[in-house]
Design an enzyme around this catalytic site. Structure first.
Site, PDB file in Angstrom:
ATOM      1  N   LYS A  10     -10.918  -4.495  -4.393  1.00 23.36           N
ATOM      2  CA  LYS A  10     -11.928  -3.475  -4.754  1.00 23.36           C
ATOM      3  C   LYS A  10     -11.353  -2.205  -5.338  1.00 23.36           C
ATOM      4  CE  LYS A  10     -13.407  -3.851   0.005  1.00 23.36           C
ATOM      5  NZ  LYS A  10     -12.227  -4.151   0.660  1.00 23.36           N
ATOM      6  N   LYS A  39       0.778  -1.367  -0.062  1.00 27.91           N
ATOM      7  CA  LYS A  39      -0.122  -0.169   0.004  1.00 27.91           C
ATOM      8  C   LYS A  39       0.746   1.320  -0.143  1.00 27.91           C
ATOM      9  CE  LYS A  39      -4.109  -2.154   0.567  1.00 27.91           C
ATOM     10  NZ  LYS A  39      -5.384  -2.177  -0.348  1.00 27.91           N
ATOM     11  N   LYS A  62      -3.852  -9.866  -6.890  1.00 25.93           N
ATOM     12  CA  LYS A  62      -5.260 -10.274  -6.416  1.00 25.93           C
ATOM     13  C   LYS A  62      -6.034  -9.223  -7.015  1.00 25.93           C
ATOM     14  CE  LYS A  62      -6.470  -8.568  -2.310  1.00 25.93           C
ATOM     15  NZ  LYS A  62      -6.868  -8.150  -1.024  1.00 25.93           N
TER      16      LYS A  62
END
Ligand code: AQP
Length: 338
Positions: free
Chosen positions: A202, A117, A199
């Protein structure tokens, strides 16, 4: 005779950073649901975890309510589960602060999600992103949780939660129960349809990600465009044939069929037929959930009733743990404030 045996506790949550994906459904919610009868079940909409990235406040609020509606629509019966919104139970923030002081900088620096992130949001590497696993540890430890059903990407966070709990227990005695991560047998890591080595997330690109809100047409179109290979054989090989292996995992999750059975079923047939079959199976499973969620979302009063009752119950359980922890670390007993 009445069964007085206490059930073990399952706890889990999803952050409402966007619409729920097929990944979070197969990796988490479907697994939660399969264990509701066996475990006392506590499921949270973890909105406090969502603000490590900048979100539009109105969007975050509506995502949170929508996520609750999807939990219920997916079969998490509020009569059998405690469903609530994390920010409604102050104990999560209270315990997180204490646990911050029992978590090492070095161990947080090793978290894969923090590294990923930080690379993705290089202009906003805030302290919340770094201490995210500590808040997650608080979420879990507040409820004497036995198992935490999660997808593969969150396993590392449950492991650090165990490490933090063990460190605390070694100083103060057996305060926290050590939780165990539970991954689904198939579907623990659903990959993007457009980039099958990433992956399904969202917050990632739309074409590779099925969201539960997608219409049947959109779902079918996304599967039709899914990246595969030139081998033309439906065979499970997650190294050489990532796209097909991913589609086989989705098909297996919904149908319960093994990879060998799927290979036999589609022997001699092109990828087009297989992709359409995965799409149809997904539509059939998701359609009733979407329709029920849309119905529930028209009844905001009902949803408010559910999250209010859930928060009241969760707060009662969680405050007992906070009191215990505060006493252990040496805080003066809280006076009654109201
Ligand atoms: N692709 C996936 N395959 C299997 N399981 C998955 N989960 C998420 N994506 C997949 C599992 O679902 C739960 C969702 O957790 P979360 O939304 O709180 O965190 P996340 O893993 O960071 O989800 P996203 O979709 O990737 O969110 P963003 O894009 O906001 O970071 C967890 O149990 C997770 O393992």
């Amino acid at each position: 005779m009445e069964n007085t045996e206490k059930k073990l506790i399952q706890f889990s949550g999803i952050k409402p950073t966007g619409a729920l994906t097929l990944g979070s459904y197969l990796g988490a919610i479907k697994n939660w649901k399969s264990m509701v009868e066996e475990y006392e079940s506590i499921f949270c909409v973890v909105d406090m975890h969502s603000i490590t990235i900048r979100l539009n406040p109105a969007e975050l609020r509506s995502n949170a309510i929508e996520q609750l509606a999807y939990y219920i629509a997916a079969g998490l019966d509020p009569e059998k589960c405690t469903l609530f919104i994390q920010s409604h139970v102050a104990a999560h923030a209270e315990l997180a602060w204490v646990l911050n002081c029992y978590t090492m900088f070095g161990e947080l620096s090793r978290m894969t999600q923090f590294k990923d992130k930080s690379a993705k949001h290089a202009d906003n590497i805030n302290a919340g992103l770094f201490t995210y696993p500590v808040l997650m540890a608080a979420d879990i430890l507040l409820y004497n949780t036995d198992i935490v059903p999660v997808g593969e990407d969150q396993k590392q966070h449950v492991e650090i939660c165990r490490d933090i709990a063990t460190r605390f227990n070694n100083i103060y005695g057996e305060v926290f129960k050590l939780p165990t991560p539970v991954l689904p047998k198939v579907g623990a890591r659903i990959m993007s349809l457009s980039e099958p080595d990433k992956k399904m997330s969202k917050s990632d690109d739309e074409t590779g990600c099925i969201i539960l809100k997608d219409s049947d047409d959109v779902i079918m179109r996304k599967f039709k465009r899914a990246v595969t290979d030139s081998d033309m054989c439906v065979r499970y090989d997650p190294v050489e044939k990532k796209g097909i292996a991913n589609l086989m995992s989705i098909y297996s999750s919904f149908s319960g069929k093994s990879f060998d059975e799927i290979t036999r079923e589609f022997e001699g047939q092109g990828y087009g037929t297989f992709k359409a079959a995965v799409g149809e199976l997904t539509c059939d499973a998701i359609r009733p959930i979407r329709e029920e969620a849309n119905r529930l979302l028209k009844d905001k009063a009902y949803l408010e009733e559910i999250y209010s009752a859930g928060a009241a119950k969760a707060a009662r359980m969680a405050s007992r743990m906070v009191d215990k922890v505060y006493k252990k670390v040496g805080f003066v007993k809280k006076p009654r404030l109201f």
